[in-house]
Design a protein around this motif. Sequence first.
Motif, PDB file in Angstrom:
ATOM      1  N   ASP A  43       9.710  38.966 -59.636  1.00 31.02           N
ATOM      2  CA  ASP A  43       9.850  37.856 -58.696  1.00 31.02           C
ATOM      3  C   ASP A  43      10.766  36.839 -59.449  1.00 31.02           C
ATOM      4  OD1 ASP A  43       9.544  35.755 -56.861  1.00 31.02           O
ATOM      5  OD2 ASP A  43       7.518  35.460 -57.670  1.00 31.02           O
ATOM      6  N   GLY A  85      11.291  32.937 -58.338  1.00 30.28           N
ATOM      7  CA  GLY A  85      10.645  31.852 -58.303  1.00 30.28           C
ATOM      8  C   GLY A  85       9.187  31.874 -58.798  1.00 30.28           C
ATOM      9  N   GLY A  86       8.845  30.899 -59.840  1.00 32.48           N
ATOM     10  CA  GLY A  86       7.527  30.804 -60.463  1.00 32.48           C
ATOM     11  C   GLY A  86       7.507  31.931 -61.490  1.00 32.48           C
ATOM     12  N   ASP A  97       4.588  39.393 -59.299  1.00 33.32           N
ATOM     13  CA  ASP A  97       4.856  38.201 -58.583  1.00 33.32           C
ATOM     14  C   ASP A  97       3.925  37.166 -58.810  1.00 33.32           C
ATOM     15  OD1 ASP A  97       6.547  37.926 -55.441  1.00 33.32           O
ATOM     16  OD2 ASP A  97       4.754  36.233 -55.715  1.00 33.32           O
ATOM     17  N   ASN A  98       3.801  35.764 -58.592  1.00 36.47           N
ATOM     18  CA  ASN A  98       2.941  34.769 -58.935  1.00 36.47           C
ATOM     19  C   ASN A  98       2.382  34.400 -57.628  1.00 36.47           C
ATOM     20  OD1 ASN A  98       5.157  33.524 -57.728  1.00 36.47           O
ATOM     21  ND2 ASN A  98       4.828  31.504 -58.405  1.00 36.47           N
ATOM     22  N   GLN A  99       2.624  35.147 -56.347  1.00 33.08           N
ATOM     23  CA  GLN A  99       1.966  34.730 -55.330  1.00 33.08           C
ATOM     24  C   GLN A  99       0.907  36.164 -54.866  1.00 33.08           C
ATOM     25  OE1 GLN A  99       1.547  31.853 -54.340  1.00 33.08           O
ATOM     26  NE2 GLN A  99       3.370  30.705 -54.663  1.00 33.08           N
TER      27      GLN A  99
HETATM   28 MG    MG Z   1       7.429  33.436 -56.673  1.00 34.01          MG
END
Ligand code: MG
Length: 206
Positions: free
Chosen positions: A11, A13-14, A171-173
């Motif tokens: 990912d 973002g983040g 991914d961070n989500q």
């Molecule tokens: Mg992200």
Amino acid sequence: MEKRFKAIIFDLGGVLSVGKKEEFAIGVHEFVAKKLKLSLDQYMDSIDEIYSAAISGTIPRQKVVAIMSKNLNITPKALKEIYFKAYKKNFRRDKGLYHLALDLKKKGYKIAIISDIWCIAKEALLDNRYYKKFDVVIASCDVGSRKTGTEIFKVALRKLDVSAHEALFTDNQKWNLIAPRKIGVKPILYKNKRQFMMQLKKYGVI
Ligand SMILES: [Mg+2]
């Protein structure tokens, strides 16, 4: 024994690009609202619909920029400048993770990025030159689907020329891990580089 995984997908973002503040997306919107002398609510109201359509890539870039400029009452050029400043100010690249990705590539893995992102953020954050060593870079605004669906992952797998079973995605989500899991991609919830490396060890990647 032959290794199971052939591709590691990140990912943006983040993960590869992290917020300077905890709530980095809000940081960008706050910055833009303030520059335009709007309250965050007024600003959000005027971009809401077009912004999510822009991430989904269901509206072409030119139209996105035209509608947003009109709604925010500024020129397309000013719009782009304000957002570029906002993203540059609110994000920083995680160089440690970036170099881990390049090391994985040296070890023979294909590396990729999949990002849910709108066109202007993509131009600000997903620099082609910086990420040129990544085999595949996919932005939702270009492919017309987001990570909550399986299509964007199928596009990535096709371009990487690996099967779902051979790919690992971080991914961070949590909600972005559901669709890849459904098609057989191994998901890792990203918290930080150290935790991610421990997961890679667990799966025999490093
Ligand atoms: Mg992200």
